[in-house]
Each structure stands twice: as structure tokens, then as C-alpha cells.
Design an enzyme around this catalytic site. Structure first.
Site, PDB file in Angstrom:
ATOM      1  N   SER A 138       4.088   8.761  -2.406  1.00  0.00           N
ATOM      2  CA  SER A 138       4.006   8.051  -3.449  1.00  0.00           C
ATOM      3  C   SER A 138       4.137   8.871  -4.481  1.00  0.00           C
ATOM      4  O   SER A 138       3.586   9.975  -4.699  1.00  0.00           O
ATOM      5  CB  SER A 138       2.305   7.787  -3.814  1.00  0.00           C
ATOM      6  OG  SER A 138       2.156   7.109  -5.328  1.00  0.00           O
ATOM      7  N   HIS A 168       8.247   5.824  -3.970  1.00  0.00           N
ATOM      8  CA  HIS A 168       6.839   4.425  -5.053  1.00  0.00           C
ATOM      9  C   HIS A 168       6.831   5.583  -5.965  1.00  0.00           C
ATOM     10  O   HIS A 168       6.022   6.056  -6.124  1.00  0.00           O
ATOM     11  CB  HIS A 168       5.721   4.519  -3.617  1.00  0.00           C
ATOM     12  CG  HIS A 168       4.671   3.400  -4.659  1.00  0.00           C
ATOM     13  ND1 HIS A 168       4.525   2.319  -3.837  1.00  0.00           N
ATOM     14  CD2 HIS A 168       3.904   3.941  -4.790  1.00  0.00           C
ATOM     15  CE1 HIS A 168       3.537   1.444  -4.368  1.00  0.00           C
ATOM     16  NE2 HIS A 168       2.854   2.821  -4.761  1.00  0.00           N
ATOM     17  N   ASP A 182       4.358   4.554  -8.908  1.00  0.00           N
ATOM     18  CA  ASP A 182       3.031   4.444  -9.735  1.00  0.00           C
ATOM     19  C   ASP A 182       3.373   4.241 -11.641  1.00  0.00           C
ATOM     20  O   ASP A 182       3.109   5.296 -12.419  1.00  0.00           O
ATOM     21  CB  ASP A 182       1.544   4.805  -9.294  1.00  0.00           C
ATOM     22  CG  ASP A 182       1.236   4.478  -7.761  1.00  0.00           C
ATOM     23  OD1 ASP A 182       1.201   3.309  -7.460  1.00  0.00           O
ATOM     24  OD2 ASP A 182       1.903   5.518  -7.035  1.00  0.00           O
ATOM     25  N   MET A 227       0.948   3.159 -14.596  1.00  0.00           N
ATOM     26  CA  MET A 227      -0.557   3.190 -15.229  1.00  0.00           C
ATOM     27  C   MET A 227      -0.362   3.855 -17.246  1.00  0.00           C
ATOM     28  O   MET A 227       0.067   3.992 -17.752  1.00  0.00           O
ATOM     29  CB  MET A 227      -0.793   4.154 -14.653  1.00  0.00           C
ATOM     30  CG  MET A 227      -1.438   4.362 -13.435  1.00  0.00           C
ATOM     31  SD  MET A 227      -3.048   5.480 -12.740  1.00  0.00           S
ATOM     32  CE  MET A 227      -2.854   4.738 -10.746  1.00  0.00           C
ATOM     33  N   HIS A 262       5.524   0.170  -9.080  1.00  0.00           N
ATOM     34  CA  HIS A 262       4.193  -0.395  -8.825  1.00  0.00           C
ATOM     35  C   HIS A 262       3.634  -0.045 -10.499  1.00  0.00           C
ATOM     36  O   HIS A 262       3.822   0.954 -10.797  1.00  0.00           O
ATOM     37  CB  HIS A 262       3.500   0.013  -7.481  1.00  0.00           C
ATOM     38  CG  HIS A 262       1.931  -0.385  -7.827  1.00  0.00           C
ATOM     39  ND1 HIS A 262       1.295   0.389  -7.067  1.00  0.00           N
ATOM     40  CD2 HIS A 262       1.456  -1.880  -7.608  1.00  0.00           C
ATOM     41  CE1 HIS A 262       0.046  -0.630  -7.205  1.00  0.00           C
ATOM     42  NE2 HIS A 262       0.044  -1.144  -7.937  1.00  0.00           N
ATOM     43  N   MET A 322       0.863  -1.013 -12.266  1.00  0.00           N
ATOM     44  CA  MET A 322      -0.253  -1.153 -12.927  1.00  0.00           C
ATOM     45  C   MET A 322      -1.123  -0.948 -14.626  1.00  0.00           C
ATOM     46  O   MET A 322      -1.356  -0.526 -15.232  1.00  0.00           O
ATOM     47  CB  MET A 322      -1.181  -0.448 -12.693  1.00  0.00           C
ATOM     48  CG  MET A 322      -1.602  -0.602 -10.899  1.00  0.00           C
ATOM     49  SD  MET A 322      -1.684   0.984 -10.103  1.00  0.00           S
ATOM     50  CE  MET A 322       0.137   2.375  -9.701  1.00  0.00           C
ATOM     51  N   MET A 374      -3.513  -3.662  -1.934  1.00  0.00           N
ATOM     52  CA  MET A 374      -4.234  -2.388  -2.410  1.00  0.00           C
ATOM     53  C   MET A 374      -5.377  -2.645  -1.852  1.00  0.00           C
ATOM     54  O   MET A 374      -6.462  -3.197  -1.609  1.00  0.00           O
ATOM     55  CB  MET A 374      -4.633  -2.648  -4.062  1.00  0.00           C
ATOM     56  CG  MET A 374      -3.652  -2.689  -5.022  1.00  0.00           C
ATOM     57  SD  MET A 374      -2.235  -1.972  -4.974  1.00  0.00           S
ATOM     58  CE  MET A 374      -3.815   0.216  -5.189  1.00  0.00           C
ATOM     59  N   GLY A 390      -5.413   3.140  -9.439  1.00  0.00           N
ATOM     60  CA  GLY A 390      -5.687   3.655 -10.419  1.00  0.00           C
ATOM     61  C   GLY A 390      -5.745   5.589 -10.712  1.00  0.00           C
ATOM     62  O   GLY A 390      -5.195   5.503 -11.017  1.00  0.00           O
ATOM     63  N   PHE A 391      -5.628   5.535  -9.221  1.00  0.00           N
ATOM     64  CA  PHE A 391      -6.315   6.985  -9.052  1.00  0.00           C
ATOM     65  C   PHE A 391      -5.556   7.447  -7.203  1.00  0.00           C
ATOM     66  O   PHE A 391      -5.545   6.316  -6.324  1.00  0.00           O
ATOM     67  CB  PHE A 391      -6.971   7.641  -9.003  1.00  0.00           C
ATOM     68  CG  PHE A 391      -8.008   7.467 -10.184  1.00  0.00           C
ATOM     69  CD1 PHE A 391      -8.006   8.520 -11.179  1.00  0.00           C
ATOM     70  CD2 PHE A 391      -8.730   5.952 -10.635  1.00  0.00           C
ATOM     71  CE1 PHE A 391      -8.013   8.194 -12.851  1.00  0.00           C
ATOM     72  CE2 PHE A 391      -9.573   6.138 -12.048  1.00  0.00           C
ATOM     73  CZ  PHE A 391      -9.008   6.718 -13.137  1.00  0.00           C
ATOM     74  N   ASP A 439      -1.568   0.200   0.074  1.00  0.00           N
ATOM     75  CA  ASP A 439      -0.483   0.635  -1.040  1.00  0.00           C
ATOM     76  C   ASP A 439      -2.536   1.581  -1.282  1.00  0.00           C
ATOM     77  O   ASP A 439      -3.481   0.919  -2.044  1.00  0.00           O
ATOM     78  CB  ASP A 439      -0.811   0.574  -1.996  1.00  0.00           C
ATOM     79  CG  ASP A 439      -0.802   1.733  -3.063  1.00  0.00           C
ATOM     80  OD1 ASP A 439      -0.197   2.345  -2.969  1.00  0.00           O
ATOM     81  OD2 ASP A 439      -0.020   1.335  -4.305  1.00  0.00           O
ATOM     82  N   GLY A 445      -5.058   4.981   0.055  1.00  0.00           N
ATOM     83  CA  GLY A 445      -5.691   5.664   1.133  1.00  0.00           C
ATOM     84  C   GLY A 445      -5.025   6.363   2.711  1.00  0.00           C
ATOM     85  O   GLY A 445      -5.773   6.344   3.528  1.00  0.00           O
ATOM     86  N   GLY A 461       0.098   8.643  -0.687  1.00  0.00           N
ATOM     87  CA  GLY A 461       0.482   9.856  -1.621  1.00  0.00           C
ATOM     88  C   GLY A 461      -0.301  11.153  -1.427  1.00  0.00           C
ATOM     89  O   GLY A 461       1.025  11.844  -0.714  1.00  0.00           O
ATOM     90  N   SER A 462      -1.502  11.039  -1.496  1.00  0.00           N
ATOM     91  CA  SER A 462      -1.946  12.675  -1.150  1.00  0.00           C
ATOM     92  C   SER A 462      -1.820  13.586   0.244  1.00  0.00           C
ATOM     93  O   SER A 462      -1.604  14.084   0.771  1.00  0.00           O
ATOM     94  CB  SER A 462      -3.005  12.258  -1.980  1.00  0.00           C
ATOM     95  OG  SER A 462      -4.555  11.007  -1.484  1.00  0.00           O
TER      96      SER A 462
HETATM   97  C1  DX5 Z   1      -3.076   4.032  -6.847  1.00  0.00           C
HETATM   98  C2  DX5 Z   1      -1.321   3.761  -6.141  1.00  0.00           C
HETATM   99  C3  DX5 Z   1      -0.796   4.132  -5.295  1.00  0.00           C
HETATM  100  C4  DX5 Z   1      -1.500   5.993  -5.219  1.00  0.00           C
HETATM  101  C5  DX5 Z   1      -2.358   6.025  -3.378  1.00  0.00           C
HETATM  102  O1  DX5 Z   1      -3.786   3.636  -7.851  1.00  0.00           O
HETATM  103  O2  DX5 Z   1      -1.344   2.663  -6.622  1.00  0.00           O
HETATM  104  O3  DX5 Z   1       0.200   3.983  -5.159  1.00  0.00           O
HETATM  105  O4  DX5 Z   1      -0.601   6.679  -5.873  1.00  0.00           O
HETATM  106  O5  DX5 Z   1      -2.414   7.431  -3.460  1.00  0.00           O
HETATM  107  P1  DX5 Z   1      -3.086   8.072  -2.260  1.00  0.00           P
HETATM  108  O6  DX5 Z   1      -1.821   7.429  -1.208  1.00  0.00           O
HETATM  109  O7  DX5 Z   1      -3.362   9.573  -2.584  1.00  0.00           O
HETATM  110  O8  DX5 Z   1      -4.418   6.905  -1.781  1.00  0.00           O
HETATM  111 ZN    ZN Z   2       1.346   2.268  -6.372  1.00  0.00          ZN
END
Ligand code: DX5
Ligand code: ZN
Length: 220
Positions: A9, A34, A36, A38, A67, A69, A138, A143-144, A176, A178, A198-199
Site C-alpha cells: 500500500s 495498492h 488508497d 480517501m 481502492h 474509499m 477490510m 481510513g488509516f 486489507d 494490519g 502498508g506499514s
Molecule cells: C486502510 C487502507 C489500507 C491501508 C493498509 O484504509 O485501505 O490499504 O493502507 O495499511 P496497513 O497495512 O498499514 O494496515
Molecule cells: Zn486499501
């Protein structure tokens, strides 16, 4: 052996060094990007919009997994096709006429994805599953980045896999939120095909190696 797709991500990339981070993914074992989007309405956060995606697309050498949102995503289907999205995922909760939206995405030559929030039951997709190329489950509230994985996700993935098989559909299951080395293998065993991270990837000291390790973990 089934190939699990890793979709890092970009939300967790360093936006001041975006080209560097895109090249990193280009040269890694990850298959997709990926992305995102928002809008600050569907989710309580704003990420980035079209000019940034246009720049990403100019450098990315792998499919763009976008994706959305956002509320009323139908407004931008054509725009995302023009920007080069390969998979376009809308939220179940944001679509009044989901079936129509899926057809519109496919008519623009993209794969159609549907994301479901943690509270949305997978059985709500039974009547559209044959029309869905990818379900994004999800595993955090959208959102984050950087949130903790919701454990109930495993059950949802198993149920969704049954629905896909019962309907003889070829829908991919994406997870998607964590995703880490602690849950990746269990998710794939439950039926996941695509892991967004992502992180876990960009927060590590060596993202290329982290992607490789994640990939090895789920293939073993
Ligand atoms: C959340 C996003 C995810 C996010 C995943 O709203 O849709 O794609 O970037 O990030 P991690 O892997 O850090 O949870
Ligand atoms: Zn996403």
C-alpha cells in the site's frame, strides 16, 4: 502451488520520495501497487487524488490496484480507467446500485472489486459474486494505515471462499489492513489470494526483503 499476490500500500510510502518507493516495488517480488483513495466523507481521512495517481502510473511497472474509499464512486470510474487503474475496487457500503457499478467498471476494461467493511456480512455478496473479480475484505476500519488486524477476518475469509466455490466463481479474495508476518499464512490458508501490506512493508528497515519474506512465508 497457488501464487499469493502481494500488493504493497502506497499510503505508507514516503510521499516526498515517491519515485524511489515506486522503483522499490517495481524491483521487488510484489505483484501489484495498492492505491488508497480517501475522500474525507466515506472515511475520516483524505489521502491523495488524481494528479498523484497520474504520477504513480508513469513510473509503476506493475498493475495498479485502486481502492476507492469514496462516496458515489460511479462519478469517477472513467477517470480512473484513463489514469491506468487495472483493478478498481468500490465499497459495498458506498454503492446503491452495486451491480450497475460493477458493469460500468468492466465496461471501462478494468477488473471490478468490491470492498467490505468489518461490519458487513459476506453473504451480502452472494447475488453478485459471479460479477466480482475481487473482494477486498477490510481487516481494519478503512481510513488509516497502521491499525491492528481484526481477528474476525479469518472467519469471513473462510465463509467467502465457500460462497465463491459454491457459485463456481473465479473471484479473488484480498485482505486489507494490519497484514504482517503474524497473520499472512493463516489468511492464505483460510482462502486469501491477495495480501495488502502498508506499514509492515514501508515501516521496515528493508522493504524489499520484507516483501520477499512475506512471499516466502505464504508459499511455504
Ligand atoms: C486502510 C487502507 C489500507 C491501508 C493498509 O484504509 O485501505 O490499504 O493502507 O495499511 P496497513 O497495512 O498499514 O494496515
Ligand atoms: Zn486499501
Amino acid at each position: 502451488m497457488k501464487n499469493t499476490i502481494i500488493s504493497p500500500s502506497i499510503l505508507a510510502a514516503d510521499f516526498a520520495n515517491l519515485q524511489r518507493d515506486i522503483e522499490l516495488i517495481n524491483n521487488s517480488e510484489a505483484e501489484w501497487f495498492h492505491i488508497d483513495v480517501m475522500d474525507g466523507v466515506f472515511v475520516p481521512n483524505i489521502s491523495f487524488g488524481m494528479p498523484v495517481i497520474k504520477s504513480i502510473a508513469q513510473h509503476a511497472k506493475k498493475p495498479l490496484d485502486v481502492h476507492l474509499m469514496i462516496v458515489d464512486p460511479d462519478r469517477y470510474i472513467k477517470t480512473f480507467a484513463q489514469l491506468g487503474a487495472n483493478v478498481l475496487t468500490v465499497h459495498y457500503e458506498a454503492c446503491t446500485h452495486l451491480h450497475r457499478t460493477l458493469q460500468a467498471i468492466k465496461n471501462e476494461g478494468m477488473q471490478a472489486g468490491v470492498a467490505i467493511n468489518p461490519h458487513t456480512n459476506v453473504t451480502l455478496l452472494e447475488d453478485t459474486i459471479k460479477d466480482i473479480d475481487l473482494v477486498c475484505v477490510m481487516s481494519v476500519n478503512p481510513g488509516f494505515g497502521g491499525q491492528s488486524f481484526i481477528e474476525n477476518t479469518y472467519k469471513k475469509v473462510r465463509q467467502l471462499r465457500q460462497i465463491i466455490e459454491a457459485n463456481n466463481a473465479s473471484t479473488k479474495i484480498e485482505i486489507d489492513g494490519g497484514v504482517t508476518d503474524k497473520n499472512a499464512k493463516q489468511l492464505v490458508d483460510a482462502g486469501a489470494d491477495v495480501l495488502v501490506a502498508g506499514s509492515y512493508v514501508f515501516g521496515s528497515s528493508d522493504p524489499t526483503r520484507t516483501i520477499k519474506e512475506l512471499k516466502n512465508l505464504v508459499q511455504s
